[in-house]
Design an enzyme around this catalytic site. Structure first.
Site, PDB file in Angstrom:
ATOM      1  N   SER A 165      34.394  37.948  45.257  1.00 37.95           N
ATOM      2  CA  SER A 165      35.177  38.593  44.190  1.00 37.95           C
ATOM      3  C   SER A 165      34.313  39.310  43.155  1.00 37.95           C
ATOM      4  CB  SER A 165      36.043  37.552  43.478  1.00 37.95           C
ATOM      5  OG  SER A 165      36.932  36.977  44.395  1.00 37.95           O
ATOM      6  N   VAL A 193      33.767  41.899  38.171  1.00 31.79           N
ATOM      7  CA  VAL A 193      34.616  40.849  38.734  1.00 31.79           C
ATOM      8  C   VAL A 193      35.984  41.452  39.010  1.00 31.79           C
ATOM      9  CG1 VAL A 193      35.738  38.626  38.253  1.00 31.79           C
ATOM     10  CG2 VAL A 193      33.389  39.022  37.498  1.00 31.79           C
ATOM     11  N   CYS A 194      36.561  41.126  40.147  1.00 33.94           N
ATOM     12  CA  CYS A 194      37.888  41.612  40.520  1.00 33.94           C
ATOM     13  C   CYS A 194      38.905  41.221  39.440  1.00 33.94           C
ATOM     14  CB  CYS A 194      38.285  41.018  41.868  1.00 33.94           C
ATOM     15  SG  CYS A 194      39.893  41.568  42.420  1.00 33.94           S
ATOM     16  N   GLN A 195      39.617  42.213  38.910  1.00 33.83           N
ATOM     17  CA  GLN A 195      40.598  41.965  37.842  1.00 33.83           C
ATOM     18  C   GLN A 195      41.681  40.973  38.262  1.00 33.83           C
ATOM     19  OE1 GLN A 195      38.873  43.185  34.891  1.00 33.83           O
ATOM     20  NE2 GLN A 195      40.990  43.375  34.298  1.00 33.83           N
TER      21      GLN A 195
END
Length: 135
Positions: free
Chosen positions: A65, A73-75
């Protein structure tokens, strides 16, 4: 009185900018990130708390992620955002993400695929990154 997060070693402003925080997170025990110290950046938008802060690893980390090059970082990891959530929520999410890496919200598909298909190899690489970069 606010409860400190035992895995968060330090939180400071980046420069004098109240919208940019730097946080040190201690890698969770019994994870490939154990023993590492990870520097995170939280960027709060002007619309906070109505919009979620952007989270970025300044320490190189091997996780599905997290974008390998940028540290973004992936929302979706933070989940559905609302004004009742705060920076503490973000740090708790990041810690649990390190505690048990998942392939649900991959930014790095190859890392997610490795975690799914060759978990031992994933763990070995994540440990190597932790040892090399998270000092």
């Amino acid at each position: 009185e606010k409860e400190p997060l035992e895995y968060c070693r330090n939180i400071s402003l980046a420069g004098d900018d109240i919208f940019n925080w730097e946080c040190e997170i201690i890698g969770p025990e019994n994870s490939p990130y154990a023993g590492g110290i990870f520097l995170l950046k939280l960027e709060f938008p002007a619309q906070y708390p109505f919009k979620a802060p952007k989270i970025k690893f300044l320490t190189k980390v091997y996780h599905p992620s997290v974008q390998l090059e940028s540290g973004d970082v992936c929302q979706d990891v933070v989940g559905q955002w609302g004004p009742t959530l705060n920076a503490k929520h973000c740090l708790q999410v990041i810690y649990s993400m390190l505690q048990s890496p998942e392939t649900d919200h991959p930014l790095e598909e190859s890392v997610a695929q490795q975690l799914r298909e060759k978990p031992k190899e994933f763990e070995k690489t994540a440990k190597k990154y932790t040892k090399e970069y998270a000092k």
